[in-house]
Scaffold this active site. Sequence first.
Site, PDB file in Angstrom:
ATOM      1  N   ARG A   1      35.589  35.737  34.192  1.00 43.56           N
ATOM      2  CA  ARG A   1      35.023  36.509  33.092  1.00 43.56           C
ATOM      3  C   ARG A   1      33.931  35.749  32.355  1.00 43.56           C
ATOM      4  O   ARG A   1      33.599  36.086  31.225  1.00 43.56           O
ATOM      5  CB  ARG A   1      36.143  36.909  32.141  1.00 43.56           C
TER       6      ARG A   1
ATOM      7  N   GLU B   1      41.241  26.896  47.149  1.00 41.81           N
ATOM      8  CA  GLU B   1      42.581  26.478  47.585  1.00 41.81           C
ATOM      9  C   GLU B   1      42.864  26.905  49.015  1.00 41.81           C
ATOM     10  O   GLU B   1      43.505  26.196  49.765  1.00 41.81           O
ATOM     11  CB  GLU B   1      43.633  27.068  46.647  1.00 41.81           C
TER      12      GLU B   1
END
Length: 181
Positions: free
Chosen positions: A68, A105
């Site tokens: 965001r 990840e």
Amino acid sequence: MSDQRLRTVRDRVRSFPDFPEPGVLFRDISPLLKDPVAFRTLIDLLEDHVRASFPKIDFIVGEWLDSRGFLLGPPLAQRLGVGFVPVRKKGKLPGPTECVSYSLEYGKAELEIQSDAVEPGQEVVIVDDLLATGGTMRAACELLKRLKAEILECLVVVELKALKGSEKLDSIPFYSLLQYD
């Protein structure tokens, strides 16, 4: 910084255990964005920090990804009277771009910035909602370094300290409003 103003912001961050996967405690700023008083308080705090830290700034740079940061950058830039520059996922910006690949990840991702977004020597602050492992923020810094911008600071609302993301920023100054272990 007013403790009450910071508390107003902190009180609008909620936690979701085991999201997006088991063992992860997700820090959600959606309630903060939904509350106009809390959101204004957040932008006030960010503006106060930037004004106090940097007398001259050319641009706010925001990561316009799954995060965001792009919701925080434009109002902050407008308050400061400077432009906003987006950093996006590959393929989302028109014209010539600079691109950097970075590790996630579970794989890789690519970020882009328009090649003419900033001029060499222009001073920028990178803003995002959250710093976790630091890979995305580091990639944004790499793009701005390629354009020869001077990165004054990386600024986030929430820092997940246990993930040590700020260590990936090398010597770039870093500031977070809220920290969680």
